[in-house]
Structures are given as C-alpha cells and as structure tokens.
Design a protein around this motif. Structure first.
Motif, PDB file in Angstrom:
ATOM      1  N   LEU A 191       0.871  -1.184   0.011  1.00 31.57           N
ATOM      2  CA  LEU A 191      -0.091   0.134  -0.046  1.00 31.57           C
ATOM      3  C   LEU A 191       0.840   1.327  -0.047  1.00 31.57           C
ATOM      4  N   GLY A 192       0.099   2.083   0.172  1.00 32.47           N
ATOM      5  CA  GLY A 192       0.848   3.612   0.152  1.00 32.47           C
ATOM      6  C   GLY A 192       0.088   4.375  -1.022  1.00 32.47           C
ATOM      7  N   SER A 193       0.401   5.736  -0.839  1.00 30.74           N
ATOM      8  CA  SER A 193      -0.306   6.364  -1.881  1.00 30.74           C
ATOM      9  C   SER A 193      -0.275   6.344  -3.381  1.00 30.74           C
ATOM     10  N   SER A 196      -1.315   3.232  -4.448  1.00 32.76           N
ATOM     11  CA  SER A 196      -2.786   3.209  -4.496  1.00 32.76           C
ATOM     12  C   SER A 196      -3.051   3.828  -6.130  1.00 32.76           C
ATOM     13  N   LEU A 197      -2.517   4.939  -6.288  1.00 31.53           N
ATOM     14  CA  LEU A 197      -2.494   5.674  -7.453  1.00 31.53           C
ATOM     15  C   LEU A 197      -2.158   4.875  -8.582  1.00 31.53           C
ATOM     16  N   ILE A 200      -5.182   2.539  -9.482  1.00 30.63           N
ATOM     17  CA  ILE A 200      -5.935   3.240  -9.884  1.00 30.63           C
ATOM     18  C   ILE A 200      -5.726   3.419 -11.433  1.00 30.63           C
ATOM     19  N   TYR A 287     -14.254   0.900 -13.568  1.00 32.03           N
ATOM     20  CA  TYR A 287     -12.941   1.810 -13.006  1.00 32.03           C
ATOM     21  C   TYR A 287     -13.595   2.151 -11.432  1.00 32.03           C
TER      22      TYR A 287
ATOM     23  N   ASN B 201      -1.667  12.341 -11.820  1.00 29.19           N
ATOM     24  CA  ASN B 201      -2.939  12.791 -11.945  1.00 29.19           C
ATOM     25  C   ASN B 201      -3.839  11.618 -11.902  1.00 29.19           C
ATOM     26  N   VAL B 202      -5.117  11.652 -11.716  1.00 29.18           N
ATOM     27  CA  VAL B 202      -5.929  10.563 -11.963  1.00 29.18           C
ATOM     28  C   VAL B 202      -6.297  10.650 -13.079  1.00 29.18           C
ATOM     29  N   VAL B 216     -14.773  10.129 -11.172  1.00 25.21           N
ATOM     30  CA  VAL B 216     -13.812  10.662 -10.017  1.00 25.21           C
ATOM     31  C   VAL B 216     -14.479  11.410  -9.000  1.00 25.21           C
ATOM     32  N   SER B 240      -4.778   4.644   2.370  1.00 20.95           N
ATOM     33  CA  SER B 240      -3.965   4.557   1.231  1.00 20.95           C
ATOM     34  C   SER B 240      -4.606   5.152   0.237  1.00 20.95           C
ATOM     35  N   ILE B 241      -5.728   4.855  -0.314  1.00 24.81           N
ATOM     36  CA  ILE B 241      -6.619   5.351  -1.110  1.00 24.81           C
ATOM     37  C   ILE B 241      -6.887   6.855  -1.138  1.00 24.81           C
ATOM     38  N   GLN B 243      -5.564   8.750   0.801  1.00 25.30           N
ATOM     39  CA  GLN B 243      -4.397   9.773   0.844  1.00 25.30           C
ATOM     40  C   GLN B 243      -3.837   9.997  -0.834  1.00 25.30           C
ATOM     41  N   ALA B 244      -4.040   8.869  -1.512  1.00 21.69           N
ATOM     42  CA  ALA B 244      -3.555   8.993  -3.139  1.00 21.69           C
ATOM     43  C   ALA B 244      -4.469  10.226  -3.754  1.00 21.69           C
ATOM     44  N   HIS B 245      -5.748  10.197  -3.382  1.00 18.68           N
ATOM     45  CA  HIS B 245      -6.559  11.174  -4.179  1.00 18.68           C
ATOM     46  C   HIS B 245      -6.211  12.725  -3.332  1.00 18.68           C
ATOM     47  N   LEU B 247      -3.300  13.425  -2.356  1.00 18.90           N
ATOM     48  CA  LEU B 247      -2.003  13.912  -2.746  1.00 18.90           C
ATOM     49  C   LEU B 247      -1.909  14.660  -4.270  1.00 18.90           C
ATOM     50  N   VAL B 248      -2.732  13.618  -4.910  1.00 19.51           N
ATOM     51  CA  VAL B 248      -2.805  14.180  -6.530  1.00 19.51           C
ATOM     52  C   VAL B 248      -3.312  15.528  -6.557  1.00 19.51           C
TER      53      VAL B 248
END
Lengths: 298, 429
Positions: A191-193, A196-197, A200, A287, B201-202, B216, B240-241, B243-245, B247-248
């Motif tokens: 895990l980790g940002s 996770s990115l 996605i 998605y 970015n997403v 999104v 984690s998820i 934080q990802a959003h 962060l982006v």
C-alpha cells in the motif's frame, strides 16, 4: 559448500540452443565424492527427486547415501524452528497475513509428526475452522500481480504483456525481480499513496481496452432485460468480487443515470438498449468498483 | 592550491517571503477529508526552512577524468593518447592549477568563478565494486555491506522516515524521472516518485472525458462520506486510497500557479529539473527537502568522445536554466545540487576509444550557499600513471551527511546505519 556439492547435477533443460524452465538431472555432472555435512560423511547423491518416503519412514539409515539426505539432515538440525518457519509461510498464504503463533505451532507439530510430509498438514488446515473463519476471509491484501491478473481474468479484457509488467512494477512488484532472496514482504507493504495511485491507473489502462460492445462489454453485463442500473452495478461488483457498502452502492447506481455537463451533474437518460450507453457506463463502473477498498482484499 | 570565496550573506527580505506575508494563500483540501492540511511549516522547527538538496545521478559511471581534467599531469595524456583533452584545442575551462573543466561545461565554469561550485575528488566507498547494479545499490542503500548492515531501506527512505513522518509529509522527498526501488524503500514514509506533474494525476478516459470527471467526483464523494473502516487491513487500504486522491489534488492544485520560464532545454534532464522547479512552487506546502533525479548514458565503453561531450552539455544546459530560474525566484541560496555517479572510469583508454569501469570519481556540488570556487582532494601523477583507476579518498556518505547537516540543518545520524570513515575534510556549505 559441502551441501552445494551434493546438489550438483541439476540444471535447466537445454535443447537446440534454447533454455527451458524444466529441471533435469545429469549424473555425469554430479560430484560423487565423499562430503561431510553437519559432521556426517557420506556420498549424499541424488538418486530420486523426492527425498522422503510416502509413509513417512525416516531416512536416518540411508541419509548418507541419498541427496534427499541433505535436506533431512538440515531439517534435523533445528526441527522446531524449521517447521515453524515453513508453517508460518503456509499459514500466511492460506489463511491471513498475521497468523497466530498458536495456529502456526499446531501446524508445525503436525508437520514434524508427519515427518515433513506436507499432505496431512494441508489437509488439516483446509478442513479447519481457521480456514473458514471470518478472520481468514478477505484478510489478505492482494499483491499487484493478484490484483491485476484477477481483474484481467474476470473481465477478459486484453492487455499487452509489456504493459502488465510496467503496471505491476509501478504498483511495487517488479516481476521476477523481488527486492531480495526473501521475496516480497507483502501485506501492507503493497500500500501507500503511490501504489494506490498505480492501482487506480491500472484500471484506467484496462478500461481503455474495453471497446467492442458485443464481444467485450455485453459479456460483462447481466442478461438482456435485467439491465437496470442496480442490476448492472450488482452484477459487476459480483464479477469483480467486491462487496460494496450500501452508500457506495447507492452512489454508483445513481451514477448510471447521471452525466456531467460543464461543472454540473444533470440527469442522463440511460438506455440499456443503447450500445454507446452500455460501453460508457460499464467502463465507468469497472473503474469505480475496481478501485474500491474491498477490491484490494482477498 | 585551493582558494575559497567568501560566501555572500543576504539578510534582506526575499521577494518570496514578502509575497507570502502580503497575501496569505489558504489552501483547503478539496475533498474535505481533513487528512492533510494544505499549509505546513517545516516540521516543528527541524531543519533550516526552505533549504533543499537536488541529487543528480549520472547513471552508468561518469568519466571523471574527462570531466574535471588534470591537464598538468603527464600521465593523463600518456594513458589516453586519443581521448585526452587539451585546454586550447578542446576549449576547456580553467579551474585551478592545471585542472580544467570539459568544454561543454560553461555554466559549471561560471559557477566556479562565482564561488558557487565545489568539486570533490576521488569520491567512492571502501572495497570497490565494478558492477553497475551493485554500485548503484550501494549508493541507493547508503550501505556497503548490505548483508550485514542493510535495514531494507534506501538512504532517502531513511531520511523521509526520520524527517518527513511527523507530521506526515509524503512530499518531503521526491524522485523525479528516475530512481531504483531501493531508493524508495522506507518504513513509514516512502519517497514519492513522479515523472512530471501533469502525469501525476488521476488520468482520464480519453473516450469519455466528461464522464470520467463524474466518475472521479462520485468516488471522492463516496470516500468523503464513508466512515473509515475499523479493522485491518481495510483501514490501511482505505487510508492509502484516500491519501492518494488527496496527494494528487495537492500536487495539481498547489503547483497550478507555476509559470514555465520557457528556458529549460528539451532534454530528459532539462525536463526533470523543470519539474523540480514546478514542485518547488509549492515548497512551502510540500516541505520537500530532497529531490532526486538523473539521466543515463554515461557508461562510455566505446567511442566516448562525442557521446560524453553531448551528455555533459545536456547537464550543463539544464543546470544553466535551473540555476537562473532559482536565482530569479530567490531560491538559489536555498539550493544545493550534488552531481554523483556510481563509479568513475579507468585511467587508461581502452581499445575502443572509450573507458571501462573504475572507482573513485569527482563529484560536483553547486548552489548559492555552497562554499565554492575550490576543490577538495587532489590527484598525483603516479595515481594515474601506475594504477588501473583512481582510488577513493572520500566516502560519498560523508558528502551526503555534510549537505544534510550543514545545509538542510538536521542530523545525518539516522541516514547511514553502517559506520564509514569520515575524514572531516568535507565542508561543502
């Protein structure tokens, strides 16, 4: 060093200039001289692939003459620790990330009692309450490979091999290249940002391949006539083995009949008979459902 | 003999701090998830605010002897009949006492003249290793004997764990464009890796851009409304998820005001330094203290002359744009760039008009605060005449440690678990 001599003779199959994955044994290349391992001197050859007898009979008597003897001899040095080591790995694989010491110890003593025969241990675990317990359900975080391959297999969407390698690497698992000989630590290290990115983004790449409606989109959907937004959401969540919490489910169902115009969300007259609609919303739902946190566990 | 210029002190208010005071920029997290607050000051006073280090890795093993060139040592020409460079014929730039810079390093030369470039000779580590992978590992992990002394983390990971975890600063150490896995192994706060800001970015669905935006938005509102799970591993996954959003969003939003000066060259390293400039636009918020980047091609085993010259030229042009950009923004004094490589190359040229793997190498350090116009260490003629390659005098970890403690202003103790020999001669700032 001595033990390494005992294992000489094994190599990968080479034929017509190509190297294959199969392992073959060449007696000619085996070092058949005496070796001393853990204070025991003998030939330590390798006449059979399986070093242990089916019925669990110990090999102490002919340990000096068969290569399997090296394995048995090594395990005999520290049987308790060795059996625990093997069983902890088994438990992590079959049960959950942090197996209790009690469970591991039970498995370990089973393994020693069965003279290192894994079959009875596996049988017991697979029939155990622990295996079917709630704690063992979806208790593991999917590795990048597990996450990616499961999605590709359940949806049947094709993906270029090179892309798969690149995406798993950005999720933290460079194929065939673990950080060290211990392999990947697994668990929360996945895990980790950043990771996770990457997960996605993997979904983005996958849905980009979901183009042909009749051959690709429709097989993922429930049968014609059962394609209300709710039925579609439930069906896709089932396909991806994701249990959506109630609020998420409601929002995703609402998404099917919404569209973005500029900055506003306005109603979208979703028509299940319209292939363009089906494609757009199926891509979207895959998605969204695919990246839900429940989809990261197994 | 080395000489050093007195470091210029500037106690005036920088334009940046004036603007910050005049129009306080408040950033609200777009998701309202309340995770990471937009504005941060350097964590609880640790370190010198605003100071940062940029590591540029010349991947492949840069030929130091043709970068910082000992034209005064006869053995240099005798051992490199074809490759040896000459001051006039090759347009070299004078440093000091017979040392010259390669002709394609005019920016480095002007930094030297301005007292902002320091050169360290014969940097390396004990017990040479000529393998790219092993040597790069040593630099990434900051450990020579991995079996005995490794802890699984890279030195950047150790820095992030030590100084960017409380409060959580996932942008405290950022790798741009390059990086090997060991660089980013950490315990709590792995350094961030990105190629460029636009790509971080997403990314959208090209067939349905508007619908992607809806997707999104839906995900984020669900994330925002959902009560975080209580049990593991769900909780870790959820955070984690989330934080990802977050962060982006942070990266996109807070670098949005950056204006491209249009001066960065279109090379890989030019692009990476431009990205670093873009990320620095949000430095007050991100608190980034170390950037790591680099580019490859330095493994010049054959027909070295042209390719090496090109690579050095690329580095120089990128440094030119970057240093000027930083000066314009009042950040040049805050900046310390260190140019490294995993090993140097052999003293003699090989039969293919190139050079093979060596050991000790010269490292360049530049920045407004750098104690420059000088060189630490020296090379004697016999070292080139009688040896296969230069040895090492300075352990690279002493250089990193000096930058971390004297420039960033925090202790380097957590960074290198393995004891190494520190000469005490390294004073880069």
């Amino acid at each position: 060093m001595q033990a390494a001599r005992g294992f000489t003779g094994f190599n990968r199959l080479r034929r017509d200039g190509l190297t294959y994955g199969e392992v073959v044994y060449d007696k000619e290349r085996h070092d058949a001289n005496d070796k001393t391992i853990f204070g025991v001197t003998g030939k330590f050859g390798y006449d059979s692939v399986s070093p242990f007898h089916e019925d669990g009979e110990t090999l102490a008597s002919d340990a000096r003459d068969t290569g399997g003897g090296i394995v048995a001899l090594t395990l005999a040095q520290r049987p308790v620790e060795a059996s625990r080591f093997v069983c902890r790995k088994l438990a992590r694989f079959l049960l959950y990330d942090e197996p209790h010491d009690v469970v591991v110890d039970e498995m370990a003593s089973d393994l020693r009692a069965a003279n290192w025969n894994l079959k009875p241990v596996l049988e017991r675990v697979l029939k155990s309450k622990a295996f079917f317990s709630l704690a063992a359900r979806k208790a593991q975080i999917k590795s990048p490979v597990e996450y990616s391959v499961q999605i590709l297999r359940s949806t049947g969407i094709p993906l270029r091999e090179t892309l798969l390698r690149v995406t798993t690497e950005s999720m933290g698992q460079a194929l065939l290249d673990p950080p060290d000989v211990n392999g990947w630590p697994g668990g929360s290290s996945w895990l980790g940002s950043q990771a996770s990115l990457a997960r996605i983004d993997f979904l983005r790449i996958v849905i980009a391949g979901l183009n042909d409606v009749p051959t690709q989109v429709d097989p993922l959907l429930p049968p014609v006539g059962q394609r209300t937004p709710a039925e579609i959401v439930d069906h896709l969540a089932d396909l991806l083995d994701v249990q959506l919490p109630a609020d998420a489910r409601t929002s995703y169902i609402a998404y099917v009949t919404q569209q973005k115009v500029g900055d506003s969300i306005v109603p979208f007259p979703f028509d299940p008979l319209n292939p363009e609609h089906r494609r757009m919303k199926t891509r979207g739902l895959l998605y969204m459902i695919g990246q839900h946190h429940d989809g990261q566990r197994q | 003999m080395s000489h050093s210029k007195k470091r210029r002190q500037c106690n005036c208010i920088s334009r940046r701090s004036f603007l910050r005071g005049a129009a306080g920029i408040a950033i609200t997290p777009i998701l309202g998830l309340g995770g990471l607050s937009g504005r941060r000051a350097y964590a609880a006073g640790a370190g010198n605010p605003g100071k940062f280090v940029v590591v540029i890795n010349m991947l492949g093993g840069n030929d130091g002897l043709n970068t910082v060139i000992p034209t005064h040592l006869p053995a240099y020409s005798t051992r490199r009949p074809a490759l040896a460079l000459q001051p006039v014929a090759d347009g070299l730039h004078a440093l000091t006492g017979g040392w010259y810079l390669h002709g394609n390093l005019p920016t480095a030369k002007s930094l030297w003249d301005a007292g902002e470039l320091h050169i360290v000779q014969k940097v390396g580590y004990p017990d040479e290793n000529l393998s790219h992978f092993t040597s790069q590992d040593i630099y990434s992990f900051g450990v020579r004997d991995l079996q005995a002394n490794g802890d699984g983390r890279g030195w950047l990971g150790r820095f992030a764990d030590a100084y960017c975890s409380t409060p959580s600063e996932p942008l405290g150490v950022i790798a741009v464009g390059v990086g090997r896995r060991p660089d980013f192994e950490a315990q709590t706060t792995p350094p961030l890796i990105l190629k460029d800001v636009a790509g971080f970015n997403v990314l959208s669905d090209p067939l349905y851009e508007a619908d992607h935006s809806l997707r999104v938005g839906t995900i984020r509102s669900v994330l925002g409304a959902e009560t975080p799970p209580i049990i593991e591993p769900d909780l870790t996954i959820f955070s984690s998820i989330e934080q990802a959003h977050n962060l982006v969003d942070r990266v996109q939003q807070e670098t949005a005001g950056w204006v491209n000066p249009g001066t960065y060259p279109g090379t890989a390293i030019g692009g990476y330094l431009r990205t670093i400039s873009q990320l620095l636009h949000a430095q007050d918020s991100f608190g980034t203290r170390i950037f790591y980047t680099g580019f490859g091609g330095f493994d010049t085993h054959a027909t070295q002359e042209g390719s090496h010259a090109t690579l050095l030229g690329q580095l120089d042009a990128a440094l030119s744009a970057f240093s000027q950009d930083m000066r314009n923004k009042g950040k040049w004094e805050d900046c310390a760039v260190i140019v490294i490589s995993e090993f140097g190359r052999r003293n003699a040229e090989n039969g293919s008009a190139g050079t093979d793997h060596g050991h000790g190498n010269c490292f360049l350090v530049c920045g407004g605060a750098v104690d420059g116009g000088s060189m630490t260490g020296d090379v004697a003629n016999t070292e080139i005449a009688d040896r296969l390659q230069l040895g090492y005098t300075y352990d690279f970890r002493e250089l990193y440690s000096n930058l971390v403690s004297a420039h960033i202003g925090v202790s380097a103790a957590p960074l290198f678990p393995e004891t190494f020999v520190s000469t005490g001669d390294i004073q880069l700032i």
